[in-house]
Scaffold this motif. Structure first.
Motif, mmCIF file in Angstrom:
data_model
loop_
_atom_site.group_PDB
_atom_site.id
_atom_site.type_symbol
_atom_site.label_atom_id
_atom_site.label_comp_id
_atom_site.label_asym_id
_atom_site.label_seq_id
_atom_site.Cartn_x
_atom_site.Cartn_y
_atom_site.Cartn_z
ATOM 1 N N CYS A 86 -20.387 -1.626 13.098
ATOM 2 C CA CYS A 86 -18.995 -1.173 12.980
ATOM 3 C C CYS A 86 -18.068 -1.955 13.903
ATOM 4 N N PRO A 118 -13.384 3.141 7.627
ATOM 5 C CA PRO A 118 -13.629 1.802 7.087
ATOM 6 C C PRO A 118 -12.474 0.832 7.307
ATOM 7 N N ILE A 119 -11.256 1.361 7.404
ATOM 8 C CA ILE A 119 -10.117 0.491 7.702
ATOM 9 C C ILE A 119 -10.216 -0.022 9.125
ATOM 10 N N ARG A 121 -12.902 -0.276 10.833
ATOM 11 C CA ARG A 121 -14.058 -1.178 10.897
ATOM 12 C C ARG A 121 -13.654 -2.595 10.468
ATOM 13 N N ASP A 122 -12.859 -2.706 9.418
ATOM 14 C CA ASP A 122 -12.405 -4.022 8.968
ATOM 15 C C ASP A 122 -11.491 -4.670 10.008
ATOM 16 N N GLU A 125 -13.672 -5.974 12.768
ATOM 17 C CA GLU A 125 -14.377 -7.194 12.361
ATOM 18 C C GLU A 125 -13.459 -8.400 12.504
ATOM 19 N N LEU A 126 -12.215 -8.257 12.092
ATOM 20 C CA LEU A 126 -11.262 -9.354 12.244
ATOM 21 C C LEU A 126 -11.024 -9.669 13.720
ATOM 22 N N THR A 153 -3.211 -7.709 15.684
ATOM 23 C CA THR A 153 -4.241 -6.927 14.994
ATOM 24 C C THR A 153 -4.688 -5.748 15.850
ATOM 25 N N THR A 157 -4.728 -1.325 15.355
ATOM 26 C CA THR A 157 -5.821 -0.367 15.572
ATOM 27 C C THR A 157 -5.372 0.848 16.370
ATOM 28 N N ILE A 169 -5.680 -4.173 4.034
ATOM 29 C CA ILE A 169 -6.670 -5.034 4.688
ATOM 30 C C ILE A 169 -6.809 -6.368 3.953
ATOM 31 N N ARG A 173 -6.407 -9.976 5.720
ATOM 32 C CA ARG A 173 -7.444 -11.017 5.708
ATOM 33 C C ARG A 173 -6.883 -12.332 5.182
ATOM 34 N N ASN A 177 -7.050 -15.563 7.547
ATOM 35 C CA ASN A 177 -8.130 -16.492 7.200
ATOM 36 C C ASN A 177 -7.778 -17.956 7.447
#
Length: 287
Positions: A86, A118-119, A121-122, A125-126, A153, A157, A169, A173, A177
């Motif tokens: 996570c 899950p938001i 978590r994304d 990750e970023l 970012t 959060t 999300i 990304r 990216n």
């Protein structure tokens, strides 16, 4: 493969203090087992049962937020649980977004919390990728941009649940990216010669034993079950690459770009596999 290879890894800025890494690692003791409840499971090679999103896994203990079969997950068909990461989103949702109010004692929070997780978590990750991208000395020309992107970012959060649920999300990304790609290209430029481009390639079961993949672009590549024994993956960009059941025995992953723990956990390896110092050798790998 000899460990005496001359390293092609770039220098890392000694002045860049790693103060954020811990917040991007899962701290299950300060979470409410959100990964055991929020995601859906589908009976498969990774999960022994079907479980709809928002329903607690039957293996979750009722007296606390621990897993009742944690030490036997792989043996009883829950290997998918062992590779989940996570990136610290669980404790952020539990202790920051909901200020320690858990879904069992405050059931009115449950539905929203499971959508927020899950938001978050994304987002985490970023943050993990943006954090890593700043470290190599070669990233110096765009380090200010990377730091600004990280700060922006991170601010997301810290939003209220309703604000988090409004985040697109996919759009974020797409926005970040190109910056991550650029950072990777700056680092990979330190390896001379033409570098292999396997971005998004279907390399399922590919025979790549001993392959020279230094600085290769493996972003989003499907490497499921690939034979990568003794392969040289130094400075390869592996963001989003699927390493499930890939054989990494004896492979060199020194400073592989954007490599995360869950990719290693999903693969096979041994004591000869060379890993970046920030990652750990999975317990199920052979000696």
């Amino acid at each position: 493969m000899s460990d005496q290879r001359e390293s092609s890894a770039p220098g890392r800025d000694p002045g860049l203090v790693d103060e954020r890494a811990e917040s991007l690692r899962a701290d299950c003791a300060n979470c409410f087992a959100l990964c055991c409840v929020a995601p859906a499971f589908a009976a498969s090679a990774d999960f022994a049962i079907d479980k709809p999103a928002g329903r607690a896994c039957p293996n979750l203990r009722s007296d606390d937020f621990g897993c009742g079969v944690h030490t036997r997950l792989r043996d009883i068909g829950f290997s998918g649980c062992t590779v989940y990461d996570c990136f610290g989103a669980g404790q952020k949702v539990a202790q920051v977004t909901y200020a320690g109010q858990d879904w069992r004692r405050a059931p009115h929070t449950a539905k929203q919390m499971f959508r927020v997780f899950p938001i978050m978590r994304d987002l985490h990750e970023l943050l993990r990728y943006l954090h890593e991208a700043q470290a190599p000395a070669a990233a110096c020309p765009i380090r200010a941009e990377l730091r600004a992107a990280y700060a922006d970012t991170e601010r997301l959060t810290l939003g209220e649940p309703a604000e988090l649920l409004r985040i697109d999300i996919g759009a974020l990304r797409r926005q970040l990216n190109p910056l991550l790609v650029r950072a990777g290209e700056l680092v990979r430029a330190g390896i001379g010669g033409k570098k292999k481009d396997h971005r998004g390639a279907d390399l399922i079961g590919a025979r790549l034993k001993g392959a020279d993949l230094r600085g290769a672009n493996l972003r989003g590549a499907y490497l499921i079950g690939a034979d990568l024994r003794g392969a040289d993956l130094r400075l390869a960009d592996v963001i989003g690459a699927d390493f499930r059941d890939a054989d990494l025995r004896g492979a060199d992953l020194t400073d592989a770009l954007y490599l995360i723990q869950s990719q290693l956990d999903a693969a096979k390896g041994d004591s000869r596999t060379i890993l970046p110092p920030a990652l750990t050798r999975p317990a199920h790998w052979t000696t």
